[in-house]
Structure formats: C-alpha cells, structure tokens
Design an enzyme around this catalytic site. Sequence first.
Site, mmCIF file in Angstrom:
data_model
loop_
_atom_site.group_PDB
_atom_site.id
_atom_site.type_symbol
_atom_site.label_atom_id
_atom_site.label_comp_id
_atom_site.label_asym_id
_atom_site.label_seq_id
_atom_site.Cartn_x
_atom_site.Cartn_y
_atom_site.Cartn_z
ATOM 1 N N LYS A 103 0.801 -1.233 0.000
ATOM 2 C CA LYS A 103 0.000 0.000 0.000
ATOM 3 C C LYS A 103 0.832 1.280 0.000
ATOM 4 O O LYS A 103 0.395 2.296 -0.526
ATOM 5 C CB LYS A 103 -0.944 0.023 1.213
ATOM 6 C CG LYS A 103 -2.070 -0.988 1.110
ATOM 7 C CD LYS A 103 -3.053 -0.841 2.254
ATOM 8 C CE LYS A 103 -4.052 -1.979 2.231
ATOM 9 N NZ LYS A 103 -5.178 -1.771 3.156
ATOM 10 N N ASP A 111 -9.833 2.687 1.618
ATOM 11 C CA ASP A 111 -9.894 2.236 3.022
ATOM 12 C C ASP A 111 -10.418 3.395 3.861
ATOM 13 O O ASP A 111 -11.268 3.236 4.726
ATOM 14 C CB ASP A 111 -8.502 1.860 3.552
ATOM 15 C CG ASP A 111 -8.012 0.530 3.010
ATOM 16 O OD1 ASP A 111 -8.848 -0.329 2.686
ATOM 17 O OD2 ASP A 111 -6.775 0.358 2.915
#
Length: 286
Positions: free
Chosen positions: A73, A109
Amino acid sequence: MKHSISGKTRVCGIIGDPIEHTMSPAIHNAAFAKMGLDYVYIAFRVKPEELDKAIKGVRALNMRGLSVTIPHKVAVLKLLDKLDPLAEKIGAVNTIVNDDGVLTGYNTDATGFLQAMLERGVEPKGKNIAILGAGGASRAVSFILADRGANLVILNRRLELDWAVELARRISQAFNRKVEALELTRDNLIKALEKAEILVNATSVGMSPNSNETPVPSDLLRPGLIVYDIVYNPVKTKLLRDAEAAGAEIISGVDMLVWQGVMAFEKWTGKKPPVELMKKEAIKQL
Ligand code: ATR
C-alpha cells in the site's frame, strides 16, 4: 445474471502477499455478475521485489484497475502517475484506476471507513474520537476523520517508539488541528473515553484466532458510546460484543471492508454496486 468471459471483458484484480485468503474476488465478482457487467476480478500474489513489474503489467495488459493490499500500500505510491490528494496525504493507496495507461491511486480504506459511518447516520464532524492504534490502518482512519473535522486522540501501545506521536504531529500539520497522542493504558483510556463520543479500534487486537481478546476493558464501555472496530474477522469482535452488552452502538469492520470495495467498484465501472449483496458475500466468506 450469468457472466461469461469475452474478448471485451475488463480485468480488475487485487495484489498482495500473502493473498490466498482475500475475500475481494468473491465480493466484486458477485457484484459484477449481479449487475451484468462484463468485468472480472482476480487475485494475484505479487512479491515486494516484483511490484514495479506488476504495475507495468497493469498498463501493458490494459487492466481496468487494482486493489492493493499488504505489503504494497505504501510502496506502490511512487509507481503511479497521479494520486488522489487524500491518498497522498495518507501516504497509502489501496485502489488503482487505469485510464488508458494513466494510473491514479486512491485510498478507499479511508473513504470506505467514513462512508460506513455516514450510512449509519454517524457524522464524525465536530465529535471527539478516540482511536486505538497507530499503524497503517490507523493512518487511513485518522486522516479521514481529521479531514472530516473530528477531534482526535490516538492511543497506542508503544508510545516510546513515537508512532502515535508522529502520526498525531502529521495530522495536526496537515489539517491544522490539535491531535493528542497517548500511551494505551487503562488510565489513559478512561481519560480519553470520558470525552469521546466515538471509539475506533484500529489495532489488530481481537482478530481471529485471538477472538477473545479486546483492547478495551468491558467496564469502560457505556450506553450511547459508538464503537467502531475495523477488525472484520470475526464480524462481531469481543470489543463489539462487550460494547453491545454495555448498550453502546456498534459498527463492524465488515462494513468498512465492504464500503472500501464499493468505492473501488464505482471508480472502475462508474456504477453503484449492490452493497447488501457485497456484504452478504463478505460475511459468507468469513
Ligand atoms: P495495520 O496495517 O493493520 O494497521 P500495523 O501497521 O502493524 O497493522 O499496526 C498494528 C497496530 O495494532 C499498531 O498500532 C500496534 O501497536 P504497536 O505500534 O504498539 O505495535 C497495534 N497492536 C497490535 N497488537 C497489539 C496488542 N496486543 N495490544 C495493543 N496494540 C496492538
């Protein structure tokens, strides 16, 4: 609707390592099929040292997009052409959209975490929120809550390593608001929860197989408090079970998982997916 692969099928996927246990293919493919969209979603195990090749492959194969999970990420940021401003601030990307070879990174997210709250009628703006943890997940959650105008206190086990302090400092700078950092102790929890309307667990405490662990002693929970656990396995963690028993309102990490997927889906297809179906599919996988 039954889906068959054709010459026009658009390809999406998820990269991570390990990846075998991801629920995202089931969630997205169920939604593609339900909506009759000619898309497919596949899991790829990509080792850290091959990340750059994998991203080049997205362009070369003209894939429509990717989900990005651990451990990529942060590392993926510098391989993209454009970054959504919030993803840039957070310093992490979990969704990539490929527009004819131009790759843009987003952090759903964070936006998915927020959307799951808003859907429940929980508005973080102006609220006092206690966040447990200062790792990767906490970063996304803390940044979006600060961006929305919440007042944050971040509690972390290891304060001596300055993770929470550093996170608090960066958020204070980025959003020009005061963010407190405390060591995760019983006394500090009491202090933080006296003021907090919302408690977010952004640690991994309580995650299966440790599903009888909780980061918060049950006697500190109270009616009216909103408790949001980002752990989704089990769907109802010990923290959420205790919170419910104490009369608090609860939000499960499954909601965040589903909403980050929903928001990625919208970016790839331009369409709103069937959220309830995706949630059912996620829970079925657990
Ligand atoms: P993630 O990407 O899920 O956030 P991470 O970056 O490894 O994973 O962060 C995990 C978080 O859970 C950290 O805040 C960690 O606290 P430390 O910084 O002290 O390690 C927290 N955490 C993990 N296990 C914990 C435990 N048993 N008690 C308290 N906090 C814990």
